[in-house]
Write a protein that holds these residues in place. Structure first.
Motif, PDB file in Angstrom:
ATOM      1  N   ARG A   1      -6.318  10.114   8.690  1.00 34.42           N
ATOM      2  CA  ARG A   1      -6.689  11.367   8.042  1.00 34.42           C
ATOM      3  C   ARG A   1      -5.503  11.841   7.208  1.00 34.42           C
ATOM      4  NH1 ARG A   1      -7.636  14.199  12.331  1.00 34.42           N
ATOM      5  NH2 ARG A   1      -9.918  14.247  12.346  1.00 34.42           N
ATOM      6  N   GLU A   2      -5.711  12.029   5.928  1.00 34.83           N
ATOM      7  CA  GLU A   2      -4.626  12.439   5.038  1.00 34.83           C
ATOM      8  C   GLU A   2      -4.001  13.745   5.510  1.00 34.83           C
ATOM      9  OE1 GLU A   2      -3.801  12.790   0.240  1.00 34.83           O
ATOM     10  OE2 GLU A   2      -5.787  13.336   1.018  1.00 34.83           O
ATOM     11  N   GLY A   3      -2.676  13.705   5.708  1.00 39.14           N
ATOM     12  CA  GLY A   3      -1.965  14.893   6.139  1.00 39.14           C
ATOM     13  C   GLY A   3      -2.196  15.273   7.589  1.00 39.14           C
ATOM     14  N   GLY A   4      -3.001  14.483   8.320  1.00 42.12           N
ATOM     15  CA  GLY A   4      -3.286  14.794   9.716  1.00 42.12           C
ATOM     16  C   GLY A   4      -4.300  15.899   9.897  1.00 42.12           C
ATOM     17  N   ALA A   5      -4.862  16.416   8.804  1.00 36.75           N
ATOM     18  CA  ALA A   5      -5.850  17.496   8.880  1.00 36.75           C
ATOM     19  C   ALA A   5      -6.750  17.415   7.648  1.00 36.75           C
ATOM     20  CB  ALA A   5      -5.155  18.853   8.939  1.00 36.75           C
ATOM     21  N   GLY A   6      -7.848  18.169   7.687  1.00 36.43           N
ATOM     22  CA  GLY A   6      -8.753  18.167   6.538  1.00 36.43           C
ATOM     23  C   GLY A   6      -9.844  17.126   6.676  1.00 36.43           C
ATOM     24  N   ASN A   7     -10.511  16.837   5.545  1.00 34.43           N
ATOM     25  CA  ASN A   7     -11.673  15.944   5.591  1.00 34.43           C
ATOM     26  C   ASN A   7     -11.545  14.742   4.664  1.00 34.43           C
ATOM     27  OD1 ASN A   7     -11.918  17.152   3.129  1.00 34.43           O
ATOM     28  ND2 ASN A   7     -14.067  17.780   3.375  1.00 34.43           N
ATOM     29  N   CYS A   8     -10.293  14.365   4.320  1.00 40.13           N
ATOM     30  CA  CYS A   8     -10.077  13.189   3.483  1.00 40.13           C
ATOM     31  C   CYS A   8      -9.485  12.068   4.338  1.00 40.13           C
ATOM     32  CB  CYS A   8      -9.142  13.521   2.316  1.00 40.13           C
ATOM     33  SG  CYS A   8      -8.873  12.129   1.198  1.00 40.13           S
ATOM     34  N   TYR A   9     -10.176  10.949   4.384  1.00 46.86           N
ATOM     35  CA  TYR A   9      -9.779   9.834   5.236  1.00 46.86           C
ATOM     36  C   TYR A   9      -9.520   8.581   4.396  1.00 46.86           C
ATOM     37  CZ  TYR A   9     -11.599  12.794   8.971  1.00 46.86           C
ATOM     38  OH  TYR A   9     -11.821  13.835   9.824  1.00 46.86           O
ATOM     39  N   TYR A  10      -8.654   7.724   4.914  1.00 47.44           N
ATOM     40  CA  TYR A  10      -8.356   6.450   4.272  1.00 47.44           C
ATOM     41  C   TYR A  10      -8.646   5.317   5.251  1.00 47.44           C
ATOM     42  CZ  TYR A  10      -5.849   8.764   0.451  1.00 47.44           C
ATOM     43  OH  TYR A  10      -5.510   9.531  -0.643  1.00 47.44           O
ATOM     44  N   VAL A  11      -9.344   4.292   4.777  1.00 44.30           N
ATOM     45  CA  VAL A  11      -9.490   3.053   5.547  1.00 44.30           C
ATOM     46  C   VAL A  11      -8.375   2.128   5.080  1.00 44.30           C
ATOM     47  CG1 VAL A  11     -10.935   1.032   5.987  1.00 44.30           C
ATOM     48  CG2 VAL A  11     -11.971   3.312   5.863  1.00 44.30           C
ATOM     49  N   ILE A  12      -7.558   1.650   6.011  1.00 40.73           N
ATOM     50  CA  ILE A  12      -6.381   0.866   5.626  1.00 40.73           C
ATOM     51  C   ILE A  12      -6.449  -0.594   6.070  1.00 40.73           C
ATOM     52  CG2 ILE A  12      -4.871   2.877   5.516  1.00 40.73           C
ATOM     53  CD1 ILE A  12      -3.859   2.190   8.315  1.00 40.73           C
ATOM     54  N   ASP A  13      -7.403  -0.942   6.932  1.00 42.58           N
ATOM     55  CA  ASP A  13      -7.520  -2.325   7.386  1.00 42.58           C
ATOM     56  C   ASP A  13      -8.891  -2.520   8.017  1.00 42.58           C
ATOM     57  OD1 ASP A  13      -5.900  -4.516   7.053  1.00 42.58           O
ATOM     58  OD2 ASP A  13      -4.997  -4.450   9.035  1.00 42.58           O
TER      59      ASP A  13
ATOM     60  N   GLN B   1       0.842  -1.193   0.000  1.00 42.91           N
ATOM     61  CA  GLN B   1       0.000   0.000   0.000  1.00 42.91           C
ATOM     62  C   GLN B   1       0.880   1.247   0.000  1.00 42.91           C
ATOM     63  OE1 GLN B   1      -2.464  -0.172   3.506  1.00 42.91           O
ATOM     64  NE2 GLN B   1      -3.966  -1.547   2.571  1.00 42.91           N
ATOM     65  N   GLU B   2       0.493   2.241  -0.790  1.00 45.49           N
ATOM     66  CA  GLU B   2       1.218   3.511  -0.756  1.00 45.49           C
ATOM     67  C   GLU B   2       1.086   4.135   0.634  1.00 45.49           C
ATOM     68  OE1 GLU B   2       1.520   5.311  -5.262  1.00 45.49           O
ATOM     69  OE2 GLU B   2       0.026   6.144  -3.898  1.00 45.49           O
ATOM     70  N   PHE B   3       2.199   4.627   1.141  1.00 46.80           N
ATOM     71  CA  PHE B   3       2.182   5.272   2.449  1.00 46.80           C
ATOM     72  C   PHE B   3       1.539   6.653   2.330  1.00 46.80           C
ATOM     73  CE2 PHE B   3       3.939   7.944   5.799  1.00 46.80           C
ATOM     74  CZ  PHE B   3       3.732   7.161   6.920  1.00 46.80           C
ATOM     75  N   VAL B   4       0.603   6.941   3.230  1.00 47.80           N
ATOM     76  CA  VAL B   4      -0.087   8.231   3.249  1.00 47.80           C
ATOM     77  C   VAL B   4       0.260   8.935   4.560  1.00 47.80           C
ATOM     78  CG1 VAL B   4      -2.329   9.392   3.242  1.00 47.80           C
ATOM     79  CG2 VAL B   4      -1.994   7.325   1.866  1.00 47.80           C
ATOM     80  N   ASN B   5       0.867  10.112   4.478  1.00 46.89           N
ATOM     81  CA  ASN B   5       1.127  10.882   5.698  1.00 46.89           C
ATOM     82  C   ASN B   5      -0.190  11.176   6.407  1.00 46.89           C
ATOM     83  OD1 ASN B   5       3.920  11.010   5.583  1.00 46.89           O
ATOM     84  ND2 ASN B   5       3.956  12.953   4.462  1.00 46.89           N
ATOM     85  N   HIS B   6      -0.197  10.992   7.749  1.00 47.38           N
ATOM     86  CA  HIS B   6      -1.465  11.132   8.471  1.00 47.38           C
ATOM     87  C   HIS B   6      -1.279  11.676   9.883  1.00 47.38           C
ATOM     88  CE1 HIS B   6       0.197   7.052   8.950  1.00 47.38           C
ATOM     89  NE2 HIS B   6      -0.297   7.060  10.172  1.00 47.38           N
ATOM     90  N   GLY B   7      -0.195  12.424  10.096  1.00 46.00           N
ATOM     91  CA  GLY B   7      -0.005  13.052  11.400  1.00 46.00           C
ATOM     92  C   GLY B   7       0.426  12.105  12.496  1.00 46.00           C
ATOM     93  N   GLY B   8       0.765  10.873  12.151  1.00 39.62           N
ATOM     94  CA  GLY B   8       1.223   9.915  13.152  1.00 39.62           C
ATOM     95  C   GLY B   8       0.143   9.384  14.064  1.00 39.62           C
ATOM     96  N   VAL B   9      -1.126   9.587  13.690  1.00 42.20           N
ATOM     97  CA  VAL B   9      -2.246   9.120  14.518  1.00 42.20           C
ATOM     98  C   VAL B   9      -3.208   8.298  13.672  1.00 42.20           C
ATOM     99  CG1 VAL B   9      -4.287   9.831  15.847  1.00 42.20           C
ATOM    100  CG2 VAL B   9      -2.111  11.020  16.167  1.00 42.20           C
ATOM    101  N   LEU B  10      -3.637   7.177  14.234  1.00 42.09           N
ATOM    102  CA  LEU B  10      -4.582   6.282  13.576  1.00 42.09           C
ATOM    103  C   LEU B  10      -5.847   6.197  14.424  1.00 42.09           C
ATOM    104  CD1 LEU B  10      -3.799   2.797  12.090  1.00 42.09           C
ATOM    105  CD2 LEU B  10      -5.405   2.935  13.994  1.00 42.09           C
ATOM    106  N   PHE B  11      -6.995   6.123  13.774  1.00 40.55           N
ATOM    107  CA  PHE B  11      -8.270   5.985  14.487  1.00 40.55           C
ATOM    108  C   PHE B  11      -8.773   4.557  14.320  1.00 40.55           C
ATOM    109  CE2 PHE B  11      -7.988  10.375  12.907  1.00 40.55           C
ATOM    110  CZ  PHE B  11      -7.995  11.062  14.109  1.00 40.55           C
ATOM    111  N   LYS B  12      -8.991   3.886  15.450  1.00 37.70           N
ATOM    112  CA  LYS B  12      -9.574   2.549  15.408  1.00 37.70           C
ATOM    113  C   LYS B  12     -11.068   2.706  15.680  1.00 37.70           C
ATOM    114  CE  LYS B  12      -7.263  -1.135  16.417  1.00 37.70           C
ATOM    115  NZ  LYS B  12      -6.586  -1.435  15.146  1.00 37.70           N
ATOM    116  N   VAL B  13     -11.871   2.322  14.710  1.00 33.78           N
ATOM    117  CA  VAL B  13     -13.327   2.482  14.800  1.00 33.78           C
ATOM    118  C   VAL B  13     -13.937   1.116  15.074  1.00 33.78           C
ATOM    119  CG1 VAL B  13     -15.407   3.296  13.645  1.00 33.78           C
ATOM    120  CG2 VAL B  13     -13.200   4.398  13.155  1.00 33.78           C
TER     121      VAL B  13
END
Length: 327
Positions: free
Chosen positions: A267-279, A174-186
């Motif tokens: 969250r892409e870039g750690g800010a904004g409203n674009c999110y990626y589900v990775i697993d 998977q391409e690495f996406v910068n995300h502020g070093g924080v992941l959200f587990k839903v």
């Protein structure tokens, strides 16, 4: 007149049993009229019960056939969750397909999946396959099979062509996406949604000499890496919008056909409203989730109501009758 009992049989691995079947869950369930029963794996399933619910996290054709035979004999039983639906999440090639197909509207954000490539052949072909697919380094490497084992959660970050050639196949890149070093587990339990923050891989600066070869990460979103109380940038720490989560979870529950699962979101870039589900994971480690016993019990009470069984409020548990959402 005592409340009717609602019997939930469970078939879990020893490790899952220890983490999930905690005393606080059994006590909470008992107070609401729910009884947990461990299935005897030395006896045929069809000779046990009847049960209202079968809760399981086992795999294999034999177990799947046992469940099918049991449902034939006891059609009113609720199986959490259907083996056929779970199967999609055991392969990372198919795991994110339903997310990729989503077109959410009016949901306060966008949801995507990282660009990825499945490699099943010899590892020497990985660099050329990556070049043909147009993927950009660095790449996150994950095992293709997601069976809940420690090995299936292991991941690596490949920085260059030489690192790619050293990876073990079959795998997903998977391409690495910068995300502020924080992941959200839903976490999803029926209609209930609970979100927790976890530390993740740090951002990589464009053009930086971030590394070479391959760096392994056993499990970046482990419970030990909680970021709930961390002093984070407010924008990075902000949880995904509730409206977005509600829309996404509703779609995934329908498309996946599952009630018990969680997914990792960044969250892409750690800010904004674009999110990626990775697993996406079936029947995750709920025992690590604060107040999980209330969420699980509330969901089982709801299932009982659907079956026409009115269970007791359970005294102290009455205050938690409504399942909390992420906040």
């Amino acid at each position: 007149m005592p409340s009717p009992r609602f019997t939930v049989a469970y078939a879990l691995t020893p490790k899952k049993t220890r983490s999930f079947m905690q005393q606080k869950l059994e006590a909470q369930a008992r107070s609401r009229g729910i009884t947990f029963v461990a299935l005897d794996r030395n006896r045929a399933l069809i000779d046990q019960g009847p049960f209202d619910v079968i809760l399981h996290k086992l795999a294999g054709k034999e177990w799947r056939q046992e469940l099918e035979d049991y449902v034939q004999k006891f059609p009113d039983v609720i199986v959490l969750d259907p083996p056929g639906a779970i199967q999609q999440l055991r392969n990372r090639q198919s795991m994110l397909q339903d997310v990729a197909d989503l077109r959410l509207t009016d949901s306060d954000g966008q949801v995507r999946v990282p660009k990825q490539l499945v490699v099943v052949g010899d590892s020497s072909c990985i660099p050329s396959s990556v070049a043909e697919a147009g993927l950009k380094l660095p790449l996150v490497a994950k095992p293709l099979v997601a069976d809940g084992s420690a090995k299936s959660h292991a991941m690596s970050l490949a920085y260059d062509r030489f690192g790619l050639s050293s990876l073990d196949t079959p795998l997903v890149l998977q391409e690495f996406v910068n995300h502020g070093g924080v992941l959200f587990k839903v976490y999803v339990i029926g209609n209930a949604i609970k979100v927790v923050r976890r530390y993740s891989l740090p951002d990589l600066g464009e053009g930086d000499q971030v590394g070479f070869g391959v760096k392994s990460f056993p499990r970046v979103s482990s419970a030990a890496a909680t970021a709930e109380e961390a002093d984070l940038d407010p924008e990075v720490a902000e949880l995904p919008p509730q409206r977005l989560l509600d829309c996404l979870v509703a779609e995934l529950r329908t498309r996946l056909g599952l009630s018990l699962f969680n997914f990792d979101m960044i969250r892409e870039g750690g800010a904004g409203n674009c999110y990626y589900v990775i697993d996406i994971n079936y029947f995750p480690g709920y025992g690590k989730l604060p107040d999980y016993e209330l969420l699980i019990t509330d969901y089982l009470v709801e299932l009982a109501r659907r079956k026409g069984k009115k269970l007791g409020s359970g005294g102290p548990a009455l205050a938690f009758e409504e399942s909390p959402s992420a906040s």
